[in-house]
Structures are given as structure tokens and as C-alpha cells.
Write a protein that holds these residues in place. Structure first.
Motif, PDB file in Angstrom:
ATOM      1  N   MET A 214      75.077   6.468  39.179  1.00 47.74           N
ATOM      2  CA  MET A 214      74.698   5.161  38.636  1.00 47.74           C
ATOM      3  C   MET A 214      73.343   5.260  37.930  1.00 47.74           C
ATOM      4  SD  MET A 214      77.158   3.114  39.512  1.00 47.74           S
ATOM      5  CE  MET A 214      76.540   1.430  39.497  1.00 47.74           C
ATOM      6  N   VAL A 215      73.159   4.393  36.943  1.00 48.36           N
ATOM      7  CA  VAL A 215      71.944   4.440  36.121  1.00 48.36           C
ATOM      8  C   VAL A 215      71.212   3.108  36.175  1.00 48.36           C
ATOM      9  CG1 VAL A 215      71.061   4.676  33.760  1.00 48.36           C
ATOM     10  CG2 VAL A 215      72.909   6.163  34.547  1.00 48.36           C
ATOM     11  N   TYR A 216      69.876   3.180  36.273  1.00 47.61           N
ATOM     12  CA  TYR A 216      69.030   1.989  36.185  1.00 47.61           C
ATOM     13  C   TYR A 216      68.231   2.114  34.897  1.00 47.61           C
ATOM     14  CZ  TYR A 216      65.530  -1.590  37.266  1.00 47.61           C
ATOM     15  OH  TYR A 216      64.726  -2.698  37.225  1.00 47.61           O
ATOM     16  N   THR A 217      68.284   1.090  34.042  1.00 49.49           N
ATOM     17  CA  THR A 217      67.575   1.108  32.764  1.00 49.49           C
ATOM     18  C   THR A 217      66.444   0.096  32.775  1.00 49.49           C
ATOM     19  OG1 THR A 217      69.578   1.781  31.593  1.00 49.49           O
ATOM     20  CG2 THR A 217      67.799   0.850  30.264  1.00 49.49           C
ATOM     21  N   VAL A 218      65.250   0.557  32.424  1.00 51.32           N
ATOM     22  CA  VAL A 218      64.102  -0.347  32.339  1.00 51.32           C
ATOM     23  C   VAL A 218      64.323  -1.277  31.149  1.00 51.32           C
ATOM     24  CG1 VAL A 218      61.602  -0.508  32.067  1.00 51.32           C
ATOM     25  CG2 VAL A 218      62.594   1.418  33.317  1.00 51.32           C
ATOM     26  N   SER A 219      64.298  -2.583  31.415  1.00 48.43           N
ATOM     27  CA  SER A 219      64.671  -3.510  30.345  1.00 48.43           C
ATOM     28  C   SER A 219      63.756  -4.706  30.206  1.00 48.43           C
ATOM     29  CB  SER A 219      66.104  -4.018  30.570  1.00 48.43           C
ATOM     30  OG  SER A 219      66.235  -4.556  31.867  1.00 48.43           O
ATOM     31  N   SER A 220      62.677  -4.730  30.982  1.00 45.58           N
ATOM     32  CA  SER A 220      61.797  -5.896  30.872  1.00 45.58           C
ATOM     33  C   SER A 220      60.334  -5.527  31.029  1.00 45.58           C
ATOM     34  CB  SER A 220      62.177  -6.944  31.922  1.00 45.58           C
ATOM     35  OG  SER A 220      62.123  -6.385  33.215  1.00 45.58           O
TER      36      SER A 220
END
Length: 345
Positions: free
Chosen positions: A1-7
Motif C-alpha cells: 500500500m502507498v501513502y501519498t503526501v497531498s496537503s
């Protein structure tokens, strides 16, 4: 699973007081404070606490406004909700705010509370604010904006209302064991230094759109502080000296010169390592500050006594309270404080 920095708040030039207060709240007042080692800045959220081996996370969103309405509180929850529906697991979701309107709390005396202390009418407004904000964000899938998930999330959120001055947050680091706690303006100055370091972490290379597959990978981008770094800064200001600088403290030189030449370098390094272990040993934090307090006061009371004499003035129980120190490293510790105080004078 991947976590993407988005904020990531990449355009912000400095960390607000609220963000530094949130950091020091997590470091000193949260029920899991003793387990938090890293403070990751503007990566998962405004601030995220992490344990030493990156196995647990405590997520914080901060807002400095003093009169937040229920709907405004809901909007501010959106990044916490983003993390709630991600594949990562967070131990706590914390909204740290400067204040709330009179329409929010059932018991207005509570500054730390959960959703059950929010009035029924305000809960509806809060939920409306969260849903509206979540729908406006591209980083939250609309399929995740469903009532049972939102209700589950809201039941886990911890609301913290700031009720302290900057100086109070710094004072909490050194507890109440130091008799000569600096004046409030000095404590506020230390708070501002911590805020600047936190701000500098935000102004490193942008992390927006970066993806990670495990939480420990967030540390690769070095947007973090540690509890040890903050404690070292505070001690450094108390004694006006970096406790880990490379040179040998002047009050320790007579002892250092008695070491065999071939042992000097390693012996000095061992003293520094012992000091570091004692400072960062959370299991003996209370004992460390008691030792620091007694040493500090003995040096103030007897400024002309040398390190050996100060060592002999300390209570046996106080010296034994910090198992990371042996005789030589404790004398090094005394010498470091003595030099700092002399330098200050």
C-alpha cells in the motif's frame, strides 16, 4: 500500500505558535507523551508524533483561532479524516485549537474532550463542515465520505483547547524540579527557538506528491525533530552551553589530564555518551531532572568548589537514581553544568 503526501503547506514561511504548542502538548501533556520520540513536521499533517521504531503514530491538526464555530472545527478535521481513511493506522487523531465558541461544549471547563462533550446541535454543524470540506478535496475519494465512517472517525477524535502561554509549554519540559526556572521571557524565548526549528523543517525541500510504502520512510526526508533534541536545546539555554560540544569542559580538565594519554579520547567520548543516554532515557526522566536540579543548586550555592567537591555534596540516592551515569561521566555532567553557569556569569 502507498501513502501519498497531498496537503503539505509548502508555501508557508513560518510555523504558527499553535503548531509549536501542539508539539509541546504532545511531548509533555498527552497520555502517551513518554512514547513519542519523533515529531514529524508537515508531512502526514501539521504535526505527527512517532515512536522510536516508527511503529505508532499520533496525528495532530492545529488551528490558532480563538473562537472556532462548530462548522469551522469540522472543516479543520479534514486532514485528520484523510489519514483516518488511509491505509496507515494512527493511535490518536487530535485537533488542537486556540479556542471554541460558546456553542460547542457541554461542559465548558473541559479543555481536553471527545465528541460526547459537544452539544448535539453543534455536532450536526461540525459534521456538515467536515463533509463539505472533504468533498472539496481531491485527496479524499468521495466513496470514503460515508456516514458510518465519519461517525467512527468523530468518536475517535480528541479535541484540545489551548489554555496555556508559550512559557508554560516550555516550563513543562523541565517539570517542577528545577528550583531556578528561568523567567517567563526567557522561557518564551526558548519557545520561539523551538518554533523556528519547527518552521525550518517546513521550509526544506517540498514533499508534496511524494509516496511512501511504510511510515518509517517519512524520516528519510528529515522533516522531523526528536524529544531529545528539544530537551538538549532547553538544557543548553539553562546552562548557556551546548552540553555535547566537542571540547572538554574546563572544570573537567584536571580529571581529564589524569587519564592515561591512550585512554583520553575514548574516556571523554564515554562520558558524553553516558550524558546522552541519561538525558534521553524516558524511564528515568524524573530522576534525571532531580539530579540536574540538585547539581545546579549545589553549584550556585558553592561556586568556588570544584567538580570533585560538588560530586561529594550530592545525595547518594540522587546519584544512584540515574543508572546511565557512572562516577566519571557524572563528574563530566557536573563539569558541563558548572562551566555553563560560570560562562553565564
Amino acid at each position: 500500500m502507498v501513502y501519498t503526501v497531498s496537503s503539505s503547506e509548502k508555501s508557508r514561511k513560518s510555523a504558527a505558535d499553535a503548531e509549536t504548542k501542539a508539539l509541546l502538548y504532545l511531548m509533555n501533556f498527552h497520555e502517551n507523551s513518554d512514547e513519542v520520540h519523533y515529531f514529524v513536521v508537515d508531512f502526514f499533517n501539521d504535526l505527527t508524533g512517532m515512536d522510536r521504531m516508527a511503529g505508532r503514530l499520533w496525528d495532530i491538526q492545529s488551528k490558532g483561532a480563538k473562537n472556532n464555530s462548530p462548522k469551522e472545527l469540522g472543516r479543520e478535521l479534514v486532514t485528520l479524516y484523510k489519514n483516518f481513511v488511509s491505509y496507515l493506522t494512527f493511535d490518536s487523531y487530535i485537533l488542537f485549537v486556540g479556542g471554541v465558541s460558546s456553542t460547542v461544549r457541554i461542559d465548558s471547563t473541559k479543555t481536553i474532550f471527545k465528541i460526547d462533550n459537544i452539544k448535539e446541535s453543534s455536532r450536526k454543524k461540525l459534521k456538515e463542515g467536515l463533509i463539505e470540506e472533504a468533498r472539496s478535496k481531491t485527496y479524499i475519494d468521495n466513496a470514503e465520505i460515508i456516514e458510518y465512517k465519519i461517525d467512527d472517525f468523530l468518536n475517535q477524535v480528541l479535541f484540545v483547547v489551548d489554555d496555556k502561554e508559550p512559557s508554560d509549554y516550555v516550563k513543562s519540559i523541565i517539570k517542577d524540579h528545577i528550583a531556578l526556572i528561568p523567567k517567563n521571557d526567557e522561557l518564551t524565548s526558548i519557545f520561539n527557538e523551538i518554533r523556528k526549528i519547527q518552521s525550518d523543517k517546513k521550509n526544506t525541500d517540498p514533499v508534496e506528491s511524494i509516496s511512501i510504502t511504510s511510515i518509517d520512510q517519512s524520516l528519510n526526508y528529515y522533516r522531523h525533530l526528536t524529544s531529545g533534541q528539544i530537551k538538549t536545546l532547553v538544557i543548553g539555554r539553562l546552562i548557556n552551553k551546548d552540553p555535547f560540544e566537542k571540547s572538554c569542559p574546563v572544570p573537567f580538565i584536571d580529571i581529564f589530564n589524569s587519564f592515561p594519554p591512550e585512554a583520553k579520547k575514548d574516556a571523554l567520548e564515554e562520558c558524553k555518551l553516558a550524558y546522552s543516554r541519561a538525558l534521553f532515557n524516558k524511564n528515568c526522566a524524573e530522576e534525571f531532572w532531580i539530579l540536574f536540579n540538585e547539581t545546579y543548586n549545589k553549584i550556585i550555592e558553592y561556586p568556588n568548589k570544584n567538580v570533585e567537591e560538588i560530586f561529594n555534596l550530592l545525595k547518594r540516592s540522587t546519584k544512584q537514581g540515574c543508572p546511565d551515569f557512572d562516577v566519571l561521566s557524572l563528574k563530566y555532567f557536573i563539569a558541563t553544568i558548572k562551566e555553563g553557569l560560570q560562562y553565564d556569569n
